[in-house]
Motif scaffolding. Structure first.
Motif, PDB file in Angstrom:
ATOM      1  N   ILE A  88      20.050  53.113 -28.686  1.00 19.19           N
ATOM      2  CA  ILE A  88      19.453  52.799 -29.990  1.00 19.19           C
ATOM      3  C   ILE A  88      18.174  52.007 -29.755  1.00 19.19           C
ATOM      4  N   ALA A  89      17.085  52.478 -30.383  1.00 19.16           N
ATOM      5  CA  ALA A  89      15.805  51.790 -30.237  1.00 19.16           C
ATOM      6  C   ALA A  89      15.832  50.508 -31.056  1.00 19.16           C
ATOM      7  N   GLU A  90      15.290  49.454 -30.493  1.00 19.28           N
ATOM      8  CA  GLU A  90      15.249  48.185 -31.206  1.00 19.28           C
ATOM      9  C   GLU A  90      14.191  48.273 -32.302  1.00 19.28           C
ATOM     10  N   PRO A  91      14.514  47.798 -33.497  1.00 22.62           N
ATOM     11  CA  PRO A  91      13.528  47.873 -34.594  1.00 22.62           C
ATOM     12  C   PRO A  91      12.349  46.939 -34.327  1.00 22.62           C
ATOM     13  N   GLN A  92      11.182  47.451 -34.644  1.00 21.72           N
ATOM     14  CA  GLN A  92       9.975  46.643 -34.480  1.00 21.72           C
ATOM     15  C   GLN A  92       9.831  45.769 -35.719  1.00 21.72           C
ATOM     16  N   SER A  93       9.984  44.491 -35.545  1.00 17.25           N
ATOM     17  CA  SER A  93       9.896  43.586 -36.696  1.00 17.25           C
ATOM     18  C   SER A  93       8.526  42.918 -36.714  1.00 17.25           C
ATOM     19  N   ALA A  94       8.016  42.768 -37.918  1.00 16.21           N
ATOM     20  CA  ALA A  94       6.722  42.107 -38.093  1.00 16.21           C
ATOM     21  C   ALA A  94       6.945  40.600 -38.033  1.00 16.21           C
ATOM     22  N   PRO A  95       5.956  39.871 -37.561  1.00 14.05           N
ATOM     23  CA  PRO A  95       6.116  38.414 -37.518  1.00 14.05           C
ATOM     24  C   PRO A  95       6.226  37.843 -38.931  1.00 14.05           C
ATOM     25  N   ILE A  96       7.007  36.806 -39.053  1.00 14.84           N
ATOM     26  CA  ILE A  96       7.204  36.170 -40.372  1.00 14.84           C
ATOM     27  C   ILE A  96       5.954  35.367 -40.695  1.00 14.84           C
TER      28      ILE A  96
END
Length: 113
Positions: A88-96
């Motif tokens: 499973i590919a790790e989701p790319q999260s935007a910086p807070i």
């Protein structure tokens, strides 16, 4: 092959239980000395030689099937069950985003009044 070996193992195990229960203990001849009847079903020597041979061969088969089943159980499962599952590919999260100091931040009341 494992199923057939397991069936043979269980049958031999049950046969060993029955054949051991048919045999007389060491103290059985003492009871016959004081008026017990002799058993002539198995011949003049009694059941000892025949039942000993049957028990020996059943024990040998039991041990061989035990060793074979133990060996076969260690050889099962050369790989992992997870090797066919795609990672499973790790989701790319935007910086807070952090709030800036000049807007929408309440000011603390001044102390010293």
């Amino acid at each position: 092959m494992t199923t057939l070996l397991t069936i043979v193992h269980v049958v031999v195990c049950l046969f060993l239980i029955v054949i051991v229960l048919l045999q007389h203990g060491k103290g059985a001849s003492m009871g016959a000395a004081f008026g017990g009847s002799s058993q002539t079903v198995f011949g003049t020597e009694g059941p000892l030689p025949l039942l000993n041979k049957i028990t020996t061969w059943a024990a040998v088969v039991f041990m061989l099937t035990s060793i074979s089943l133990a060996y076969m159980s260690t050889r099962v499962g050369d790989g992992s069950v997870m090797k066919e599952v795609a990672p499973i590919a790790e989701p790319q999260s935007a910086p807070i985003p952090l709030p800036s100091a000049d807007k929408d931040v309440p000011m603390a009341p001044a102390q010293g009044k």
